[in-house]
Design a protein around this motif. Structure first.
Motif, PDB file in Angstrom:
ATOM      1  N   LEU A 238       0.877  -3.236 -10.621  1.00 43.83           N
ATOM      2  CA  LEU A 238       0.346  -3.135  -9.253  1.00 43.83           C
ATOM      3  C   LEU A 238      -0.965  -3.906  -9.114  1.00 43.83           C
ATOM      4  O   LEU A 238      -1.235  -4.522  -8.087  1.00 43.83           O
ATOM      5  CB  LEU A 238       0.119  -1.661  -8.890  1.00 43.83           C
TER       6      LEU A 238
ATOM      7  N   SER B 206      -1.960  -6.982  -6.640  1.00 46.43           N
ATOM      8  CA  SER B 206      -3.081  -6.849  -5.714  1.00 46.43           C
ATOM      9  C   SER B 206      -3.988  -8.056  -5.671  1.00 46.43           C
ATOM     10  O   SER B 206      -4.871  -8.138  -4.818  1.00 46.43           O
ATOM     11  CB  SER B 206      -3.918  -5.619  -6.097  1.00 46.43           C
TER      12      SER B 206
ATOM     13  N   VAL C  56       2.122   1.758  -3.422  1.00 47.67           N
ATOM     14  CA  VAL C  56       1.106   2.348  -4.312  1.00 47.67           C
ATOM     15  C   VAL C  56       0.982   3.843  -4.046  1.00 47.67           C
ATOM     16  O   VAL C  56       0.935   4.665  -4.977  1.00 47.67           O
ATOM     17  CB  VAL C  56      -0.253   1.646  -4.094  1.00 47.67           C
TER      18      VAL C  56
ATOM     19  N   CYS D 121       0.829  -1.206   0.000  1.00 48.61           N
ATOM     20  CA  CYS D 121       0.000   0.000   0.000  1.00 48.61           C
ATOM     21  C   CYS D 121       0.863   1.255   0.000  1.00 48.61           C
ATOM     22  O   CYS D 121       0.552   2.250  -0.689  1.00 48.61           O
ATOM     23  CB  CYS D 121      -0.925   0.007   1.211  1.00 48.61           C
TER      24      CYS D 121
ATOM     25  N   THR E 190      -7.247   0.458  -1.109  1.00 49.25           N
ATOM     26  CA  THR E 190      -6.115   0.631  -2.026  1.00 49.25           C
ATOM     27  C   THR E 190      -6.230  -0.331  -3.199  1.00 49.25           C
ATOM     28  O   THR E 190      -5.927   0.019  -4.350  1.00 49.25           O
ATOM     29  CB  THR E 190      -4.794   0.388  -1.279  1.00 49.25           C
TER      30      THR E 190
ATOM     31  N   ILE F   4      -6.593   0.841  -7.159  1.00 47.12           N
ATOM     32  CA  ILE F   4      -5.597   0.508  -8.188  1.00 47.12           C
ATOM     33  C   ILE F   4      -6.243  -0.282  -9.320  1.00 47.12           C
ATOM     34  O   ILE F   4      -5.888  -0.154 -10.490  1.00 47.12           O
ATOM     35  CB  ILE F   4      -4.400  -0.249  -7.570  1.00 47.12           C
TER      36      ILE F   4
END
Length: 564
Positions: A541, A545, A522, A519, A554, A558
């Motif tokens: 990303l 995830s 990011v 996180c 988050t 994303i």
């Protein structure tokens, strides 16, 4: 002439006058009367007066000497002292008339002096007792009856009237003897010696009949405090015995209260718990109490019987709990895998082969099978137990913790603290930790979503590592093989069970830390690109995830940016 007589002649003449007084006392007395009428001072008259005074002194003293036979009368000690002083005056006068050449003494003078000396010695020896004001309770003298009797015997052996001290000591002795005669049988049954050697028959009978009541003892003590003006050591021993007995009865009542037929609804009186050994020791100490303890002993033994019955049942339950936790551990290994392999297939950095469309429409289906029974971490209530495992395992888990809880509740009806209850209480503490760990492991996705669980996870791991599993059992008996075996088996079972969950929690903590690091990664990417991250970076990303819950803020952000 008389004036030419020397001192030696005076001494010799004085002795002859004393001898003559034995047979011609009236004649010599007449001579003294005639001589006293003369107008001149004649030494012979003084010699006659001294001799007659000496005879009269001895006649009076003879009555106070025991050797006088039927004529003996006990004189007052004050009269004896005064008479002894007057005798000294006569002797001094005779010595003055004879210039010290007269070495005779008054008849019975030594006897009177010996009596006075004995009286003074007796008084000096017992002065602290004789001068004590025993009417005041705080100033009462402590003495044993044999010692009191000895003082009286010593006083009676002195052939004189000792006056008030003698009256006082005889009154005290008479009161003590009356009390003693009234309570002699009680003292004997209480095995309190009163200076007399009881017969073997009486002693053996007393040993067989143990029928003394506390009321009987207290009544004797009260009468002593009211009727006696001294603190007899026998009474003090009786008080000590009464206090010891009362303490014993009070303890017996605390350990095994009498059944109250009247039950007050809504009121539950919590009684302190005592150890089994305390009750056993109390029963053994009943032999030191001369009171009738039959009913109390019966209650105490019934209490021990009830406790022993519960202990046997508890041991069976504890064995069942061991088996249930072993079974639950096996079920959890079968569901989650070995502890070291927990969440292995979701490890960060693992190669991800899904298609881009799958990534953009990620719904965390890979974790669906494991999370379908997951609920948020709740309180310690049994309804929220082990919801993160399969239904069969959940039933075993709920059963295990309920068994522990029921065992602890059943111990509330037992008034003595035992090894089994101590084990149950420690198991209950451990089971609370195990329930929290099971909920957290079963709902591990919440660790990534709710920051409250971040501290919960750390605290849970720290608490689990801090437990000394069943190492501090104070009530375990070194000689009880069954207790040792049960303690060992419980320790082994719970240690294995908790160790597995601690390993899983530590792995979960690693994943959590990786998630927060991701996180941060990011957030840094957004800051560096002024909130416009390149598509390639977004897809990378988004790929990363996929191992995290899709409802994490988050992760949602994303994925949304990657799909737009």
């Amino acid at each position: 002439s008389c004036s030419n007589l020397t001192a030696d002649h005076h001494a010799e003449w004085l002795l002859r006058i004393r001898e003559a007084l034995e047979h011609k006392a009236s004649v010599i007395s007449d001579l003294l009367v005639q001589g006293s009428r003369l107008s001149v001072d004649i030494n012979v008259v003084h010699l006659l007066q001294t001799a007659i005074d000496s005879r009269n002194w001895s006649v009076k003293a003879k009555r106070w000497v025991p050797s006088s036979g039927d004529q003996f009368r006990r004189g007052k000690i004050e009269d004896l002292r005064d008479h002894l002083e007057s005798g000294q005056i006569i002797v001094e006068r005779a010595n003055a008339l004879t210039d010290g050449k007269s070495d005779w003494s008054l008849d019975f003078e030594q006897d009177i002096a010996s009596i006075v000396e004995s009286a003074d010695g007796w008084y000096d020896k017992h002065q602290s007792f004789l001068e004590r004001d025993n009417r005041r309770s705080e100033g009462r003298y402590a003495i044993s009856f044999p010692m009191l009797e000895l003082i009286v015997e010593e006083a009676n052996s002195i052939p004189t009237n000792l006056g008030n001290p003698s009256i006082k000591i005889n009154r005290i002795y008479s009161e003590a003897k009356s009390w003693l005669d009234a309570n002699r049988n009680l003292l004997s049954r209480c095995d309190i010696s009163i200076g007399e050697k009881e017969s073997d028959t009486v002693t053996s009978t007393i040993a067989q009949v143990k029928s003394i009541s506390l009321n009987e003892v207290n009544s004797a003590i009260e009468s002593a405090e009211k009727d006696l003006t001294v603190d007899l050591e026998e009474v003090e021993l009786l008080k000590g015995l009464a206090n010891q007995s009362q303490d014993w009865f009070d303890r017996a009542l605390e350990f095994a209260p009498k059944r109250n037929k009247r039950i007050v609804r809504g009121k539950k009186i919590l009684q302190p718990k005592y150890s089994i050994q305390e009750v056993v020791s109390l029963i053994e100490s009943s032999s030191d109490i001369p009171m009738d303890t039959t009913k109390e002993i019966e209650r105490l033994r019934m209490l021990l019987s009830d406790v022993q019955s519960w202990r046997l049942q508890a041991q069976v339950k504890l064995r069942e709990i061991i088996d249930t936790f072993n079974l639950l551990r096996g079920e959890r290994v079968g569901y989650y895998g070995l502890p070291d392999n927990f969440l292995e297939k979701y490890a960060v950095g693992q190669a991800f082969s899904a298609k881009e469309s799958d990534l953009l429409n990620f719904n965390d289906s890979t974790m669906e099978g494991e999370t379908q029974a997951i609920v948020e971490m709740q309180s310690d209530s049994e309804d929220s137990l082990i919801k993160g495992v399969s239904q069969s395992s959940s039933a075993i888990g709920v059963n295990a913790y309920r068994m522990v809880s029921n065992l602890v509740k059943s111990a509330e009806s037992i008034s003595l603290f035992s090894f089994e209850e101590e084990i149950a209480e420690k198991l209950f503490t451990l089971s609370k930790w195990c329930k929290k760990a099971a909920i957290l492991i079963g709902s591990h996705t919440d660790v990534f979503i709710d920051k409250r669980y971040k501290k919960d996870l750390d605290k849970l791991i720290s608490a689990g590592e801090g437990f000394n599993i069943l190492d501090e059992i104070s009530s375990i008996s070194e000689d009880d093989i069954e207790e040792k075996a049960l303690s060992h088996d419980l320790k082994t079972s719970m240690a294995s069970f908790m160790t597995d969950d601690i390993v899983r929690l530590k792995i979960l903590r690693v994943h959590r830390d990786n998630f927060y690091s991701w996180c941060e990664k990011v957030n840094n990417a957004y800051r560096e690109s002024d909130k416009k991250i390149p598509l390639k970076t977004l897809k990378l990303l988004a790929e990363e995830s996929c191992i995290y819950p899709q409802n994490a803020e988050t992760v949602k952000k994303i994925r949304k940016d990657a799909s737009s």
